[in-house]
Enzyme design. Structure first.
Site, PDB file in Angstrom:
ATOM      1  CD  GLU A 244     -21.027  91.158  21.305  1.00 17.52           C
ATOM      2  OE1 GLU A 244     -21.989  90.545  21.797  1.00 17.52           O
ATOM      3  OE2 GLU A 244     -20.056  90.602  20.783  1.00 17.52           O
ATOM      4  CB  SER A 368     -26.096  85.518  12.797  1.00 19.70           C
ATOM      5  OG  SER A 368     -27.472  85.236  12.880  1.00 19.70           O
ATOM      6  CG  ASN A 369     -25.419  90.846   9.947  1.00 19.65           C
ATOM      7  OD1 ASN A 369     -25.081  91.058  11.123  1.00 19.65           O
ATOM      8  ND2 ASN A 369     -24.836  91.432   8.920  1.00 19.65           N
TER       9      ASN A 369
END
Length: 383
Positions: A244, A368-369
């Site tokens: 992904e 998340s980053n």
């Protein structure tokens, strides 16, 4: 790195360019160009055309519809598809559950699901995130208790993208509450028409209905719908999320939007600050594109390279930077997001703010980053 294509690869590029611009209906490509929401029928139509010509799932094993292409040709295929405003194959099918079933599923699961998944006869949803288990995915609390030849599933998933269209959902469930968090998780394939499955819409900040909550109340799932081994799904989830993250660095789509922004800028291109801002974004996109090629080239045995976290991190940052640029170019007209098609304002100015707001999500989904920075620090930099 050699940047010029060989004669054979250039011919391949031309074949892809002709196919994408002549075989996929113009109204679907216009919808992508104008950044309108696609209908389910448009997604299905486009993916079935690709699948009919062997272009929907090139990253899968050849026996299940994949193509034995080089990393460069997969990149060209993806670039030309985005360049022609053709919708990418549905990620839940093509890059998420399909590769997982091909890698870890039983032969029965492969024969049952892979052809239908490639042709979008089944629309898959993703059942990973929960209210208290998003970035900390291992904290999920949805349970599956074995009862004879079935599991009984109870719990809640959230942020299920396009779940309103879903036929089936691939779900992470806790099957051993006594084990450490990562060791007691399994993956089940659940028919979304099963009694006890309820999909509830969530309205986003841009006013759209893109995500949902999915509730499971005593949902009975046959044991044969288990992917791989019980309590081993943490490994499958990492495999899926790695794929992904490669897919969430849409360099071609971001380049396309930046090219549109240059057209929309008009006289503003003569402003040195605007010109410098665009040049910086173009350079960063080129660097990301080269990094994406390196990551794909170094992936082995179908497993994504750990550096896919870099693609996710930088790719989403650039997506957000370009959408912010478009809002700035639109100026005061960007406030007219509620205006209809009868407005005198250009469509792109009216759409700029909703799109800008929608892409704030990009730094959260797919891990998340902040999580990506931790992965990069630990697995790449050795910190």
């Amino acid at each position: 790195m050699q940047l010029a294509l060989s004669a054979e690869d250039a011919e391949f590029r031309d074949e892809m360019r002709e196919f994408f611009t002549t075989k996929v209906p113009q109204e679907i490509r216009d919808a992508v160009r104008d950044q309108r929401e696609l209908t389910k029928d448009q997604f299905v139509t486009s993916m079935r055309i690709l699948n009919e010509h062997g272009l929907a799932v090139p990253n899968w094993p050849v026996e299940w519809g994949g193509r034995d292409w080089s990393a460069l040709r997969r990149h060209i295929w993806h670039e030309e598809m985005q360049r022609a405003f053709v919708p990418a194959p549905l990620a839940f099918n093509a890059t998420m559950i399909g590769p997982v079933i091909a890698q870890f599923g039983s032969q029965e699961l492969k024969e049952r699901f892979l052809p239908a998944t490639a042709n979008l006869d089944i629309w898959w949803s993703q059942g990973f995130s929960e209210p208290d288990a998003g970035s900390d995915l291992a904290s999920l609390r949805t349970t599956a208790v074995r009862d004879g030849d079935e599991y009984v599933v109870n719990g809640q998933k959230t942020w299920t993208t396009l779940g309103q269209y879903g036929d089936w959902i691939f779900n992470l469930v806790r099957t051993d509450p006594e084990a450490k968090k990562q060791a007691g998780i399994s993956m089940l394939l659940i028919d979304m028409t099963s009694p006890g499955v309820e999909v509830r819409p969530i309205e986003l900040i841009d006013g759209g209905h893109e995500v949902n909550e999915v509730w499971f109340s005593d949902v009975r799932v046959p044991v044969e719908n288990l992917v791989g081994e019980e309590n081993r799904a943490w490994d499958y989830a990492k495999f899926l999320l790695g794929n992904e993250r490669v897919g969430v660095a849409p360099v071609g789509a971001t380049k396309r939007l930046l090219a549109q922004a240059k057209q929309w800028a008009g006289p503003l291109l003569d402003d040195p600050l605007v010109a410098a801002r665009i040049a910086e974004l173009e350079n960063e996109l080129l660097a990301l594109e080269l990094t994406a090629l390196r990551v794909v080239a170094h992936s082995a045995d179908g497993k994504p390279h750990p550096a896919s976290s870099v693609l996710k991190l930088k790719g989403t940052e650039l997506q957000q930077a370009v959408t912010e640029l478009v809002v700035d170019l639109a100026g005061p007209a960007s406030l007219a997001s509620g205006a209809g098609d009868d407005s005198d304002l250009p469509w792109w100015t009216r759409r700029s703010t909703p799109i800008y707001l929608n892409f704030r999500k990009a730094s959260i989904y797919g891990g998340s980053n902040e999580v990506q920075r931790q992965i990069i620090a630990r697995t790449i930099l050795g910190l």
